[in-house]
Design a protein around this motif. Structure first.
Motif, PDB file in Angstrom:
ATOM      1  N   ILE A 112     -14.142  -0.424 -11.135  1.00 39.72           N
ATOM      2  CA  ILE A 112     -14.471   0.127 -12.454  1.00 39.72           C
ATOM      3  C   ILE A 112     -13.242   0.658 -13.180  1.00 39.72           C
ATOM      4  CG2 ILE A 112     -16.839   0.675 -11.823  1.00 39.72           C
ATOM      5  CD1 ILE A 112     -16.013   3.548 -11.380  1.00 39.72           C
ATOM      6  N   SER A 113     -12.081   0.564 -12.553  1.00 40.32           N
ATOM      7  CA  SER A 113     -10.853   1.034 -13.183  1.00 40.32           C
ATOM      8  C   SER A 113      -9.737   0.048 -12.896  1.00 40.32           C
ATOM      9  CB  SER A 113     -10.470   2.421 -12.647  1.00 40.32           C
ATOM     10  OG  SER A 113      -9.183   2.797 -13.088  1.00 40.32           O
ATOM     11  N   SER A 114      -8.821  -0.088 -13.847  1.00 40.83           N
ATOM     12  CA  SER A 114      -7.678  -0.984 -13.652  1.00 40.83           C
ATOM     13  C   SER A 114      -6.529  -0.280 -12.945  1.00 40.83           C
ATOM     14  CB  SER A 114      -7.193  -1.515 -15.005  1.00 40.83           C
ATOM     15  OG  SER A 114      -6.747  -0.445 -15.824  1.00 40.83           O
ATOM     16  N   GLY A 115      -6.660   1.022 -12.712  1.00 42.31           N
ATOM     17  CA  GLY A 115      -5.587   1.769 -12.080  1.00 42.31           C
ATOM     18  C   GLY A 115      -5.481   1.503 -10.596  1.00 42.31           C
ATOM     19  N   ASP A 116      -4.282   1.817 -10.043  1.00 40.50           N
ATOM     20  CA  ASP A 116      -4.049   1.658  -8.616  1.00 40.50           C
ATOM     21  C   ASP A 116      -4.811   2.710  -7.824  1.00 40.50           C
ATOM     22  OD1 ASP A 116      -2.334  -0.395  -9.144  1.00 40.50           O
ATOM     23  OD2 ASP A 116      -0.501   0.756  -8.801  1.00 40.50           O
ATOM     24  N   ASP A 117      -5.015   2.434  -6.542  1.00 41.45           N
ATOM     25  CA  ASP A 117      -5.427   3.483  -5.627  1.00 41.45           C
ATOM     26  C   ASP A 117      -4.309   4.522  -5.581  1.00 41.45           C
ATOM     27  OD1 ASP A 117      -7.461   1.730  -5.238  1.00 41.45           O
ATOM     28  OD2 ASP A 117      -7.158   1.487  -3.083  1.00 41.45           O
ATOM     29  N   THR A 118      -4.651   5.775  -5.367  1.00 43.09           N
ATOM     30  CA  THR A 118      -3.649   6.838  -5.375  1.00 43.09           C
ATOM     31  C   THR A 118      -3.539   7.481  -4.001  1.00 43.09           C
ATOM     32  OG1 THR A 118      -5.296   8.423  -6.166  1.00 43.09           O
ATOM     33  CG2 THR A 118      -3.949   7.323  -7.821  1.00 43.09           C
ATOM     34  N   LEU A 119      -2.366   8.007  -3.731  1.00 43.54           N
ATOM     35  CA  LEU A 119      -2.113   8.662  -2.456  1.00 43.54           C
ATOM     36  C   LEU A 119      -2.763  10.039  -2.460  1.00 43.54           C
ATOM     37  CD1 LEU A 119      -0.533   8.427   0.249  1.00 43.54           C
ATOM     38  CD2 LEU A 119       1.342   9.615  -0.904  1.00 43.54           C
ATOM     39  N   VAL A 120      -3.523  10.331  -1.423  1.00 43.26           N
ATOM     40  CA  VAL A 120      -4.131  11.653  -1.296  1.00 43.26           C
ATOM     41  C   VAL A 120      -3.028  12.655  -0.968  1.00 43.26           C
ATOM     42  CG1 VAL A 120      -5.794  13.047  -0.010  1.00 43.26           C
ATOM     43  CG2 VAL A 120      -6.313  10.656  -0.557  1.00 43.26           C
ATOM     44  N   GLY A 121      -3.036  13.776  -1.675  1.00 48.81           N
ATOM     45  CA  GLY A 121      -1.975  14.768  -1.500  1.00 48.81           C
ATOM     46  C   GLY A 121      -1.808  15.202  -0.054  1.00 48.81           C
ATOM     47  N   GLY A 122      -0.558  15.198   0.412  1.00 50.52           N
ATOM     48  CA  GLY A 122      -0.240  15.703   1.738  1.00 50.52           C
ATOM     49  C   GLY A 122      -0.678  14.839   2.890  1.00 50.52           C
ATOM     50  N   THR A 123      -0.893  13.557   2.667  1.00 51.25           N
ATOM     51  CA  THR A 123      -1.429  12.715   3.747  1.00 51.25           C
ATOM     52  C   THR A 123      -0.481  11.593   4.134  1.00 51.25           C
ATOM     53  OG1 THR A 123      -2.650  11.303   2.185  1.00 51.25           O
ATOM     54  CG2 THR A 123      -3.814  13.216   3.094  1.00 51.25           C
ATOM     55  N   VAL A 124       0.808  11.900   4.224  1.00 47.73           N
ATOM     56  CA  VAL A 124       1.772  10.976   4.818  1.00 47.73           C
ATOM     57  C   VAL A 124       2.246  11.596   6.124  1.00 47.73           C
ATOM     58  CG1 VAL A 124       4.091  10.001   4.611  1.00 47.73           C
ATOM     59  CG2 VAL A 124       2.519   9.887   2.693  1.00 47.73           C
ATOM     60  N   ALA A 125       2.268  10.816   7.212  1.00 51.13           N
ATOM     61  CA  ALA A 125       2.657  11.354   8.516  1.00 51.13           C
ATOM     62  C   ALA A 125       3.261  10.260   9.376  1.00 51.13           C
ATOM     63  CB  ALA A 125       1.451  11.964   9.220  1.00 51.13           C
ATOM     64  N   TRP A 126       4.233  10.651  10.198  1.00 50.28           N
ATOM     65  CA  TRP A 126       4.886   9.751  11.147  1.00 50.28           C
ATOM     66  C   TRP A 126       4.295   9.941  12.539  1.00 50.28           C
ATOM     67  CZ3 TRP A 126       8.799   6.335   9.808  1.00 50.28           C
ATOM     68  CH2 TRP A 126       9.428   6.535   8.564  1.00 50.28           C
ATOM     69  N   THR A 127       4.391   8.911  13.368  1.00 50.45           N
ATOM     70  CA  THR A 127       4.172   9.105  14.794  1.00 50.45           C
ATOM     71  C   THR A 127       5.358   9.900  15.339  1.00 50.45           C
ATOM     72  OG1 THR A 127       5.225   6.959  15.215  1.00 50.45           O
ATOM     73  CG2 THR A 127       2.812   7.011  15.109  1.00 50.45           C
ATOM     74  N   PRO A 128       5.158  10.622  16.438  1.00 51.59           N
ATOM     75  CA  PRO A 128       6.259  11.429  16.968  1.00 51.59           C
ATOM     76  C   PRO A 128       7.526  10.637  17.270  1.00 51.59           C
ATOM     77  CG  PRO A 128       4.199  12.107  17.960  1.00 51.59           C
ATOM     78  CD  PRO A 128       3.895  10.876  17.159  1.00 51.59           C
ATOM     79  N   ASP A 129       7.385   9.359  17.653  1.00 53.12           N
ATOM     80  CA  ASP A 129       8.583   8.560  17.943  1.00 53.12           C
ATOM     81  C   ASP A 129       9.186   7.936  16.686  1.00 53.12           C
ATOM     82  OD1 ASP A 129       6.812   6.538  17.312  1.00 53.12           O
ATOM     83  OD2 ASP A 129       6.888   5.546  19.268  1.00 53.12           O
ATOM     84  N   GLY A 130       8.556   8.143  15.537  1.00 55.59           N
ATOM     85  CA  GLY A 130       9.099   7.653  14.272  1.00 55.59           C
ATOM     86  C   GLY A 130       8.946   6.164  14.056  1.00 55.59           C
ATOM     87  N   SER A 131       8.106   5.495  14.847  1.00 54.11           N
ATOM     88  CA  SER A 131       7.996   4.039  14.733  1.00 54.11           C
ATOM     89  C   SER A 131       6.925   3.587  13.749  1.00 54.11           C
ATOM     90  CB  SER A 131       7.687   3.432  16.107  1.00 54.11           C
ATOM     91  OG  SER A 131       6.411   3.872  16.566  1.00 54.11           O
ATOM     92  N   THR A 132       5.962   4.445  13.472  1.00 56.31           N
ATOM     93  CA  THR A 132       4.835   4.071  12.619  1.00 56.31           C
ATOM     94  C   THR A 132       4.581   5.170  11.599  1.00 56.31           C
ATOM     95  OG1 THR A 132       3.847   2.834  14.451  1.00 56.31           O
ATOM     96  CG2 THR A 132       2.409   3.352  12.590  1.00 56.31           C
ATOM     97  N   LEU A 133       4.178   4.748  10.413  1.00 61.27           N
ATOM     98  CA  LEU A 133       3.921   5.669   9.311  1.00 61.27           C
ATOM     99  C   LEU A 133       2.475   5.512   8.872  1.00 61.27           C
ATOM    100  CD1 LEU A 133       5.182   7.652   7.184  1.00 61.27           C
ATOM    101  CD2 LEU A 133       5.643   5.620   5.780  1.00 61.27           C
ATOM    102  N   PHE A 134       1.830   6.634   8.567  1.00 62.33           N
ATOM    103  CA  PHE A 134       0.432   6.612   8.119  1.00 62.33           C
ATOM    104  C   PHE A 134       0.311   7.256   6.747  1.00 62.33           C
ATOM    105  CE2 PHE A 134       0.290   7.144  12.802  1.00 62.33           C
ATOM    106  CZ  PHE A 134      -0.247   5.915  13.128  1.00 62.33           C
ATOM    107  N   ALA A 135      -0.709   6.811   6.003  1.00 59.32           N
ATOM    108  CA  ALA A 135      -1.001   7.398   4.698  1.00 59.32           C
ATOM    109  C   ALA A 135      -2.482   7.196   4.406  1.00 59.32           C
ATOM    110  CB  ALA A 135      -0.146   6.751   3.607  1.00 59.32           C
ATOM    111  N   VAL A 136      -3.000   7.998   3.478  1.00 59.54           N
ATOM    112  CA  VAL A 136      -4.395   7.890   3.063  1.00 59.54           C
ATOM    113  C   VAL A 136      -4.436   7.769   1.548  1.00 59.54           C
ATOM    114  CG1 VAL A 136      -6.675   8.970   3.029  1.00 59.54           C
ATOM    115  CG2 VAL A 136      -5.195   9.230   5.029  1.00 59.54           C
ATOM    116  N   SER A 137      -5.206   6.799   1.051  1.00 59.35           N
ATOM    117  CA  SER A 137      -5.354   6.618  -0.388  1.00 59.35           C
ATOM    118  C   SER A 137      -6.823   6.705  -0.757  1.00 59.35           C
ATOM    119  CB  SER A 137      -4.796   5.259  -0.824  1.00 59.35           C
ATOM    120  OG  SER A 137      -5.578   4.197  -0.293  1.00 59.35           O
ATOM    121  N   ASP A 138      -7.083   6.932  -2.049  1.00 57.97           N
ATOM    122  CA  ASP A 138      -8.450   6.827  -2.541  1.00 57.97           C
ATOM    123  C   ASP A 138      -8.428   6.145  -3.899  1.00 57.97           C
ATOM    124  OD1 ASP A 138      -7.411   8.867  -4.095  1.00 57.97           O
ATOM    125  OD2 ASP A 138      -9.181  10.140  -3.949  1.00 57.97           O
TER     126      ASP A 138
END
Length: 664
Positions: free
Chosen positions: A310-336
């Motif tokens: 219903i919108s032409s806009g991109d999905d947006t990153l949820v505030g404060g939801t970027v995180a690394w694995t402890p070994d720094g090999s993988t990155l996670f994020a949450v969008s809505d």
């Protein structure tokens, strides 16, 4: 909120209290970049458990913590946590701490079992929001709008007592966003609810926080996430203020560097190696950017995509939801997205930059003639050695591909290679770079249409008309080709209830012919298809063949029949009812036209024509009434007329006339 993954061998003793928890368990792992629907109502915070390879996501609206594997597949749901928001892991990942805003408590959850083992009252601290761990000490922010503060809790104590509002600490407008340095000696806080841009750094000693610096950063505001560099010398901030500086010296909060891609910053996280991931959420081009330590040009950019209907806009990153694995090999994020649908993103190779690789082949080429393919490979991280590219091609004779060349790019990244295609049709060249320590593997393709000889293909009896039920043989003729001698014949009957189907596929005979016989009951489109080969073009020819409807008329209730002139007449008493029955092949909604004529003054004259619905059995009996007078000759017939009979499945058909004579 902010979150950083923690891991060490430190053990904590946590005394038990309990809340009502409900748990559901499943399993799964991650192996590649992925984006997966979360099925939550909200996301407040994220924490990554490297020991159990789990990701924890708070859902304040549902009062639950969702636990996923590294691919985002839900493996557990912990409920009964009213308004849960901030999350933090103990150094050994044995405990997950959760700020339960609705009950003014912090819950301690056993990460192995997924059960709550303690619930800490906070001594009057209202609405805890964010959490951070320094050794055994759990730091939390709390307070309603206009009255934010810090507190701490030593979980190693037998009966942990909260320490609230350290002396001399800045009074925040609301519960601040907080972060603790990797060595546990520094704590940073930023106000998420005002445009003032005030941030503070504290020196930590046990449950004591001593204010080091409080400063209006004159740029950042509405803080979303904070993170320290691995050595604690720099503080990274994500704020909603576009174009703000993102890295500051932790000693005095003086600016260190800007991240130009981080406008409308929503999140920031730093890996153990110092790689910085910052997320932005403009209406368009929302992305997560990864920077090397000290760098300001992203080495990797991950677009969040566009899933809204219903919108032409991109999905947006949820505030404060970027995180690394402890070994720094993988990155996670949450969008809505605009509809409030949340997705979990896992990026499995964020530390290597993705080179830009292009391939340009000519759009067309002549078979057996040389052609040249060119391209370029570039990277924001310079290549340390000459770049070697492998080239493979796929064509009609080699659908699985075969090696063409190994090419070394020039210093400017450009490259060329030549080829002489022996096979016509679509030829695809794939250029691949295998990657190295700093550069991810990348593959690009381009295709060229290589010439082939024209093919002669015919199909006979186009536009012929046949009677219903005729068995008709059609012949496709294929001219000379390179290798392929197979022709397929398809029949597509008129009408939406019957699909196109393959009648026959096979090799033509020595004369180049392939024949099929059809029992015709409808108009039909016939197609003969030759798919081509390495030197002969594909070709399709299409014919339309027409089939008349089946139509006949029968009379009943007559008392005899006899010949008058050259026709057979059916005799009816003038007061007897005449019954007419039409038989016709049925199609949904079909009508037939009933024509009635009378003989007078030496010729036939039309008296009436009427469309009548055909019964589903293909028959309709019509009561024509009685003639009422003797000495009259009549005739009648039933007709199917394209379109006006309700469909166009058949070609027009008129039944033979039936004659009747009225007597006393």
């Amino acid at each position: 909120m902010r979150r950083r993954a923690l891991s060490s061998a430190t053990a904590l003793a946590v005394l038990a209290g309990s809340a009502a928890l409900t748990v559901a368990v499943s399993g799964g792992t991650a192996v590649a970049d992925s984006a997966k629907a979360l099925g939550v109502k909200s996301v407040g915070d994220i924490a990554v458990d490297g020991v159990h390879r789990r990701v924890y996501l708070s859902d304040p609206q549902s009062g639950a913590i969702v636990v996923t594997d590294y691919a985002g597949t839900q493996v557990r749901r912990i409920s009964g946590l009213d308004g849960v928001h901030g999350l933090a892991l103990s150094p050994d990942s044995s405990r997950l701490y959760a700020a339960v805003t609705g009950t003014d408590t912090v819950a301690a959850i056993d990460t192995a079992a997924g059960t709550e083992v303690a619930s800490y009252r906070l001594g009057g601290a209202d609405a805890p929001l964010d959490l951070a761990v320094a050794g055994s000490v759990l730091w939390f922010s709390y307070g309603p709008s206009g009255d934010g503060a810090l507190g701490s809790l030593d979980t190693a104590q037998e009966t942990p007592e909260p320490v609230l509002d350290p002396p001399g600490s800045y009074s925040f407008y609301g519960a601040p966003v907080i972060a603790v340095s990797p060595d546990g000696t520094e704590l940073a806080a930023g106000d998420p609810n005002t445009s003032s841009g005030v941030a503070a750094v504290y020196d930590l000693s046990g449950t004591t926080a001593t204010e080091r610096v409080v400063k209006d950063l004159h740029g950042p505001s509405f803080y979303r996430q904070l993170a320290f560099s691995p050595d604690g010398s720099e503080l990274f901030v994500a704020s909603a203020h576009a174009g703000a500086a993102s890295a500051y010296a932790a000693r005095d909060l003086t600016p260190v560097r800007d991240y130009p891609e981080a406008g409308f910053g929503s999140a920031v996280a730093v890996s153990r190696t110092g790689a910085v991931a910052e997320g932005s959420s403009p209406l368009y081009d929302s992305a997560v950017n990864v920077y090397r330590p000290g760098g300001t040009v992203p080495v990797r950019t991950y677009a969040l995509g566009r899933t809204s209907t219903i919108s032409s806009g991109d999905d947006t990153l949820v505030g404060g939801t970027v995180a690394w694995t402890p070994d720094g090999s993988t990155l996670f994020a949450v969008s809505d997205n605009y509809e409030g649908a949340f997705r979990f993103h896992a990026y499995t190779d964020p530390n290597r930059t993705l080179p830009a690789l292009t391939v340009k082949a000519p759009s067309t080429a002549t078979r057996a003639k040389p052609l040249t393919v060119s391209g370029r490979i570039t990277s924001v991280i310079p290549f340390g050695a000459p770049v070697r590219l492998t080239v493979t091609k796929t064509d009609l004779d080699h659908p699985d591909g075969r090696a063409v060349a190994t090419v070394t790019a020039k210093a400017d990244g450009s490259y060329t290679f030549g080829d002489t295609p022996a096979v016509g049709g679509k030829v695809t060249y794939k250029v691949a770079y295998a990657g190295d320590t700093d550069h991810a593997a990348v593959t690009r393709t381009d295709a060229v249409e290589v010439s082939r000889s024209s093919t002669s293909l015919t199909l006979n009896k186009n536009k012929n008309v046949y009677e219903y039920g005729s068995d008709v043989t059609f012949t496709a003729h294929l001219g000379s080709t390179y290798k392929n001698r197979t022709v397929a014949v398809y029949a597509d009957p008129y009408g939406s209830d019957k699909p196109k189907k393959l009648v026959r596929s096979g090799k033509v005979n020595s004369s180049g012919n392939l024949s099929v016989t059809l029992d015709l009951t409808r108009d039909v489109t016939l197609s003969a298809v030759f798919t081509g080969d390495a030197r002969s073009k594909p070709k399709t020819v299409t014919n339309t063949v027409y089939t008349r409807a089946r139509s006949s008329v029968a009379l009943s209730n007559h008392y005899k029949s006899g010949t008058i002139g050259s026709h057979t007449y059916y005799y009816f008493h003038k007061n007897s009812t005449v019954y007419e029955t039409t038989s016709m092949n049925y199609y949904k909604g079909r009508k037939f036209r009933l024509d009635l004529q009378v003989y007078a003054n030496g010729s036939w004259h039309a008296t009436d024509s009427q469309y009548i619905k055909l019964g589903t059995s293909g028959k309709t009996k019509v009561n024509m009434g009685a003639v009422g007078s003797a000495g009259y000759k009549f005739r009648m017939r039933a007709a199917y007329i394209n379109n006006t009979s309700g469909d166009n499945v058949n070609t027009a058909k008129y039944s033979t006339w039936k004659y009747l004579y009225s007597t006393n």
